[in-house]
Scaffold this motif. Sequence first.
Motif, short mmCIF file in Angstrom:
data_model
loop_
_atom_site.label_atom_id
_atom_site.label_comp_id
_atom_site.label_asym_id
_atom_site.label_seq_id
_atom_site.Cartn_x
_atom_site.Cartn_y
_atom_site.Cartn_z
N LEU A 191 45.13 38.45 19.07
CA LEU A 191 43.89 39.13 19.41
C LEU A 191 42.78 38.11 19.51
O LEU A 191 42.77 37.09 18.80
CB LEU A 191 43.54 40.18 18.35
CG LEU A 191 44.43 41.43 18.29
CD1 LEU A 191 44.18 42.19 17.01
CD2 LEU A 191 44.17 42.31 19.51
N LEU A 202 38.82 37.42 18.98
CA LEU A 202 37.61 37.88 18.29
C LEU A 202 36.40 37.40 19.07
O LEU A 202 36.12 36.20 19.16
CB LEU A 202 37.57 37.33 16.86
CG LEU A 202 36.35 37.71 16.02
CD1 LEU A 202 36.26 39.23 15.84
CD2 LEU A 202 36.39 37.01 14.67
N LEU A 203 35.65 38.36 19.65
CA LEU A 203 34.48 38.02 20.44
C LEU A 203 33.25 37.92 19.54
O LEU A 203 33.15 38.62 18.52
CB LEU A 203 34.23 39.08 21.51
CG LEU A 203 35.33 39.26 22.56
CD1 LEU A 203 35.02 40.45 23.44
CD2 LEU A 203 35.48 38.00 23.40
N GLN A 223 31.39 40.98 17.85
CA GLN A 223 32.32 42.11 17.84
C GLN A 223 32.84 42.38 16.44
O GLN A 223 33.13 41.47 15.67
CB GLN A 223 33.51 41.83 18.77
CG GLN A 223 34.54 42.96 18.78
CD GLN A 223 35.83 42.57 19.48
OE1 GLN A 223 36.07 41.41 19.74
NE2 GLN A 223 36.67 43.56 19.76
N LEU A 282 36.04 43.54 15.06
CA LEU A 282 37.42 43.71 15.51
C LEU A 282 38.19 44.45 14.43
O LEU A 282 38.30 43.98 13.29
CB LEU A 282 38.05 42.35 15.79
CG LEU A 282 39.51 42.36 16.23
CD1 LEU A 282 39.66 43.08 17.56
CD2 LEU A 282 40.04 40.93 16.34
N LEU A 296 42.91 39.90 26.23
CA LEU A 296 41.92 40.79 25.67
C LEU A 296 42.43 42.23 25.76
O LEU A 296 43.23 42.56 26.65
CB LEU A 296 40.59 40.68 26.42
CG LEU A 296 39.61 39.60 25.93
CD1 LEU A 296 40.17 38.21 26.18
CD2 LEU A 296 38.24 39.77 26.60
N THR A 297 41.96 43.08 24.88
CA THR A 297 42.28 44.50 24.98
C THR A 297 41.35 45.15 25.99
O THR A 297 40.25 44.63 26.29
CB THR A 297 42.13 45.18 23.61
OG1 THR A 297 40.74 45.14 23.22
CG2 THR A 297 42.98 44.48 22.56
N GLU A 312 39.58 47.68 25.52
CA GLU A 312 38.32 48.03 24.85
C GLU A 312 37.34 46.87 24.89
O GLU A 312 36.11 47.07 24.92
CB GLU A 312 38.60 48.45 23.40
CG GLU A 312 39.34 49.76 23.24
CD GLU A 312 40.84 49.61 23.42
OE1 GLU A 312 41.31 48.44 23.59
OE2 GLU A 312 41.56 50.63 23.42
N GLN A 313 37.86 45.64 24.90
CA GLN A 313 36.97 44.48 24.89
C GLN A 313 36.32 44.22 26.25
O GLN A 313 35.35 43.45 26.34
CB GLN A 313 37.74 43.24 24.44
CG GLN A 313 38.12 43.27 22.96
CD GLN A 313 38.96 42.08 22.54
OE1 GLN A 313 39.93 41.74 23.22
NE2 GLN A 313 38.60 41.45 21.43
N SER A 366 34.42 46.09 27.69
CA SER A 366 33.06 46.64 27.66
C SER A 366 32.03 45.61 27.24
O SER A 366 30.82 45.84 27.38
CB SER A 366 33.01 47.85 26.72
OG SER A 366 33.34 47.45 25.39
N PHE A 367 32.45 44.47 26.72
CA PHE A 367 31.52 43.41 26.34
C PHE A 367 31.09 42.57 27.54
O PHE A 367 30.29 41.66 27.40
CB PHE A 367 32.16 42.50 25.29
CG PHE A 367 32.22 43.10 23.91
CD1 PHE A 367 31.25 42.80 22.96
CD2 PHE A 367 33.24 43.98 23.57
CE1 PHE A 367 31.31 43.35 21.69
CE2 PHE A 367 33.31 44.53 22.30
CZ PHE A 367 32.34 44.24 21.36
#
Length: 670
Positions: A321, A323-324, A327, A329, A439-440, A442-443, A445-446
């Motif tokens: 995964l 980590l942004l 974010q 997580l 990335l997922t 959901e990510q 959206s960033f």
Amino acid sequence: MALGFQEALAQRNIEAPTLVSGAQACGTLTNSFDFTADMSAGVALPSNNQFILQLSNPSGSFANASEITDLGTADGPNEASGAGTVIEFFNVNVPQDANSDDYRLRVIATEASIISDISEPIPFHFFDDDNLLIRLNGGDDIIFCNVASFAKQVSVVVLDENDNEVDVNNFNWEWLRDGALIPGENNPTLLITEEGDYQARVSVGLCNNVFVFNKSNRISASLVNTSDISIITTAPDFSFCPDETKVLQASDIDFSYSYQWIKDGVELDGETSPTITLPDNDFGGEYTLEIELSEDCILVTNPVTVTNEGSSITTPLPPGLVLLPTQILTLTVETDAPVGSTFRWIRDTNIIIQGITTGSTITFDVPANGVGDYRLEIDALFPDDPCMSELVTETVVVAAERFDITIAPGEVVDCDQDTITISLEEMVGITSTGDRVPLTTEQFSFFDFEWFNDGVSTGETSLSLDVSRADNGGSFELRAIFSPGGLPDTVSNNLPIEFLSNSIVLDINPPVLEAGQTVTLTAPASTNFTYEWYVIQNGTEVLIDGETTNTLTVSEEGDYFARISSSLCTTDTLIAEVRGPGALSELIPNVVTPGGNAANNAWVLPNSFTDNDVEVSIYSSNGQLDFQKNGGYNADWPNESASQASELIYYYIISRSNTVVKKGTITVMR
């Protein structure tokens, strides 16, 4: 009274010639044979006399001189002899068309009226023993499942040393079943209706056991009752604890078969062997095994239900995964372990939180800058879990220095599509060490996204984009900006979209192949396309090596086409028929010049396309029907053009009995 010269010569006799070694002359490209013939004592023969070894026709007759073959010559012995002498013929090659057990030999003297006795039958056969490979049915056995009878036609293929096919009709064939000759079967194909082992061989008579490669591979034909094939296990039953070794296997293992394991109706990727070892997590379910014994026999076993007597992690952590920055997580795991089981979250080697489960979902929020290796351990509660399952799932959380975006069509593209949807296929974070972690969704959206066509913004900001044929394509990119800032912007791969068609007409210039000249075929040109050229020979597409541009120059009549590939699809052009002057009357014109001049005012078709069962349809460049006529076309276009032939390019389709026979373009020049 003294004997005359010819009478003295006639007193020398030649016995029938014989083969020096062996009883058959089994010839190849690399061997030869020696023959001798005994000649009786007598006076000298003329010094220029030669002896010729002659081969009869295949039935053993010398009656027809045109059917006699000279095999070799010997310059002597011609001197007088008080005892018998031997005529020797060395290094005699077997004729390449020889194929009979009934040939006979004789010897004649060129300068004396002497003809030897005729030999007994000697088999002469030629076979290219070292340079041919005979394959039967592609090497595959014939297996039928659960039928009372079957019929399967098989055929032989002959390959030369370069793996090129050799015409099977160049050979005489025999077929064997269980090693015994099948009477009357002498074609390169055989209809098999009985079980047994089959083999084809080139018929070479008494040389059959001498040649090594005149025989094909053996294949077996069999009927199989599949009711006895099932899934078995070496365990007492199909119930397992997670930490046990869980192996399922086919009751009939044959590595010539193809296997595919299926769980709960879904094929398991990569599980194509006769055995499968189940994972420690989420292994319970209904298993079946699809077995392909042959193309005529594909069976699916009865299902078995595998029971997990313990617990599983039903939704594990992903392998990695990203980590942004900014974010939160959340690591999420689903389990069917009993409520009240003990769990531990471990980062690297340190326990960071532990507790008791209160439901099926266990979560953990990764703190800022919380990169590392994460592991969740669950000790399933006993006795609710009699296996006392010890469950584990783990992931690595990384920080990305930059990102990589891949865009691609969202589905398989047909070259005739008018609209193509391209979309974000994958976005990965790249670490300082070069590791790539997806990335997922959901990510996403960033990030703020924007589509560009040939470097110009389209104004579209979604994750997909529709491109229509009317837009004329272009080069597309998707750009992403990390909304909170602090990370570099990202640009996707460049995706060129250039629309093709399944009805591309090749330009033929000149339209007729004159003797000693060439014709150039031209396909649409683009640096985004790749090209392969083919010629159709005996109904088979044959690749023309080395031709990879949009043009092909040919010097022989034939049917040619180009296979064009873009980044989206592959299509074959319509076949271009290259013909000589005799075919001129069948050519369909691709240019008209309306406007009162004497030539090419109308689009005139050959007589073969003016029958009542022919339909002619003409379309404008935007696909609108401009003209249509069923039967009796008589140079009606462009006089009856709905658009007054005002466009430069039109497309035509000619159909006969509702089947398209010709397609192409018409250029209007004024």
